[in-house]
Motif scaffolding. Sequence first.
Motif, mmCIF file in Angstrom:
data_model
loop_
_atom_site.group_PDB
_atom_site.id
_atom_site.type_symbol
_atom_site.label_atom_id
_atom_site.label_comp_id
_atom_site.label_asym_id
_atom_site.label_seq_id
_atom_site.Cartn_x
_atom_site.Cartn_y
_atom_site.Cartn_z
ATOM 1 N N GLU A 23 -0.473 7.020 1.339
ATOM 2 C CA GLU A 23 -1.723 7.790 1.499
ATOM 3 C C GLU A 23 -2.754 6.713 1.809
ATOM 4 O O GLU A 23 -3.735 6.818 2.690
ATOM 5 N N GLN A 24 -2.605 5.528 1.299
ATOM 6 C CA GLN A 24 -3.602 4.470 1.404
ATOM 7 C C GLN A 24 -3.386 4.055 3.011
ATOM 8 O O GLN A 24 -4.551 3.602 3.595
ATOM 9 N N ARG A 68 0.795 -1.079 -0.135
ATOM 10 C CA ARG A 68 -0.114 -0.066 -0.044
ATOM 11 C C ARG A 68 0.796 1.321 -0.013
ATOM 12 O O ARG A 68 1.885 1.222 0.615
ATOM 13 N N ASP A 75 -6.450 4.012 5.589
ATOM 14 C CA ASP A 75 -7.067 2.817 6.043
ATOM 15 C C ASP A 75 -7.085 2.828 7.652
ATOM 16 O O ASP A 75 -7.883 2.454 8.393
#
Length: 743
Positions: free
Chosen positions: A455-456, A452, A460
């Motif tokens: 940002e992800q 990932r 999350d």
Amino acid sequence: MKKLLFAFPLMVVGFFAQAQTVPVYLDEAKPMEQRIEDALARMTLEEKVRVVHAQSKFSSAGVPRLGFPDFWTDDGPHGVRPDVLWDEWEQAGQTNDSCVAFPALTCLAASWNPAMSLIYGESLGEEALYRGKDMILGPGVNIYRTPLNGRNFEYMGEDPYLASRMVVPYITGLQSKGVSACVKHYALNNDEEYRHQVNVIVDDRALHEIYLPAFKAAVEEAGSWAIMGAYNLYKDQHNCHNQWLLNDILKRDWKFDGVVVSDWGGTHDTDQAVKNGLDMEFGSWTNGLTMGASNAYDNYYLANPYLKGIKEGKYTIKELDDKVRRILRLYYRTTMNRQRPVGFLCSDLHYAAAKKIAEEGIVLLQNKNNVLPIDLQNVRRILVVGENAIKPMTVGGGSSSLKVQKEISPLEGLQARLAGTNIVVDYQRGYVGDKTSEYNGVKLKVNLDEERTEEQLIADAVNAAEDADYVVIFGGLNKSDYQDCEGHDRKEYKLPYNQDKLITALAETNKNVVYVNISGNAVAMPWTDKVPAIVQGWFIGSEAGGAIASVLVGDVNPSGKLPFTWPVSLQDVGAHKLNTYPGTWREGNQIIDEEYKESIYVGYRWADKEKIKPTFAFGHGLSYTTFAYGRAVVDKKVMGADETLTVTVPVTNTGNREGAEIVQLYISDLKSSLPRPVKELKGFSKVKLTPGETKEVVFTIGKDALSFYDDARHEWVAEPGKFEVIVAASAADMKSKVSFELK
């Protein structure tokens, strides 16, 4: 494989059969010094030279003809390092060299409890004995001068008095098991960058008042059997063979009767090594069997070049005999001591000791609205975030890297503590740091690969935090290069891997955010007003997860306090404000001059002088209970030069649970002929109190607590005049003052 204490050659056994008497050097009924002189007289010139330098990465040769076994050292101020190959840094591949990882020494110092130091030393000594080690290369007591020092986690903080009180029982405990301490790195080794080239320029007051007291206590009070020289220079001489530090101060002034050991690769010249106080040379040609000459150890500065110099008349036997006497004394204290106890490895008691030390050293830095301890009765879901919740911290960091039997991660510790309850513990990575899975042959048991994006990962974590009752973030530094790691310093004060962005986002999402900082150093915390609870979790070894969980849920009431000042920015640190760190390259030379312009004003001394408010003060640490201080009183208003002063202060637990408070005593010289700090720590006591209980804490101070080092007279001086006793909960939280006069 364990070595025997005695491995007598046949010729020695034959000698016994013929003579029917035990030689003096083997007769334990004889005084040690007599045995030393007898052994020395029997040694050949070649045997004498043989014992003053290494024969492998971590061993030096004994004297087989006389029955002296080889001498084995090992890295490990925090645990016994795994064995490496004879002449390579690669792991030897053994299956019985795992160990218990004890908390790093910053955590031990944060306990402010000398009893923990004693247990630490005893436990480490037992592990070393089982592994067949005769000397542990530690503890470290260099002063925390800048929060960028990559090796601060191995040391005992910024204050010379605190470090002195904590190092003595560590050495006492270790050496009680017949294992030598090797106190390091002597001296002025206060940063790692270009450590072989840094020439420290420091005034005599700072040298004696700040940078030497812990080493002096190790020698004069603990009786350390060995001292390790530092890589850096002082007065243009490398510290592993330095006339002023080794011959003048250590051996002449402090009457040190032990062995000076070079740091690995810290020896640079035969002539200086012979004359300037070095006794045992290690690591100068570190790849002798794979690169360079096959007889590398014979080419050490104190090997064939030394032997050749003696035979040619360049050197006398006098210096050699002094070195060998010291080494023989070390043998009789260790390898030739038949009274050494039996060692233990990875015992239940050692794990219990590691956990207890960790629990006493963890510091509760901030706790707004009493967010901690976690209210287990009203919680259904806890979100754990951060790579440091799962990343092993016993691997890496340089010479303190370990191969442990087990290391409980913070996530595992919290999950184990809450198993069997209705509380769900979820996890989100949050950020990606160093994904390296191996260090020096030791492989991590955790897969740190991550696909990932940054940002992800943040998105999350924020989504998962929205319906969590608590968010516990484990961030900070790690043991990777340019962080808390030997060899380099940190490049910046802020948290790496863009953690500030993650922490801020989570604090804006959930009101019950707890940040646990895993590091051996202070870090910038621009979000302190947004995060309710902050815990300093250190590098605490095998029992890390269990110890941290016990504090977070309240099974243990935190009682640690900071052993260093936690500045807001680097400009609040004298070494950085005065632009003296990291020093200046000399013109056309490979030496860096680093002048300690802040002199004696290190840590809280600088903050007091400049009236700076740190993020967290030296000696700061909160509890889940509260304490009230009464008025301090002294037993006399006028103290004679040869008298002591007794200070008494009542302390009461005003909360509803048992806790321990660290009461600190500072001394302020109200008028002095030389500039002095606003106050200096000269006493502390950790007192345990039940709810409502009051105890009187008593301190006794003598003239030494009032003295400063007069650099013109080259001696310690206590000037008559007015002084003030300050009783405090931290360097910024003064509770009571009382004045007195020294006649």
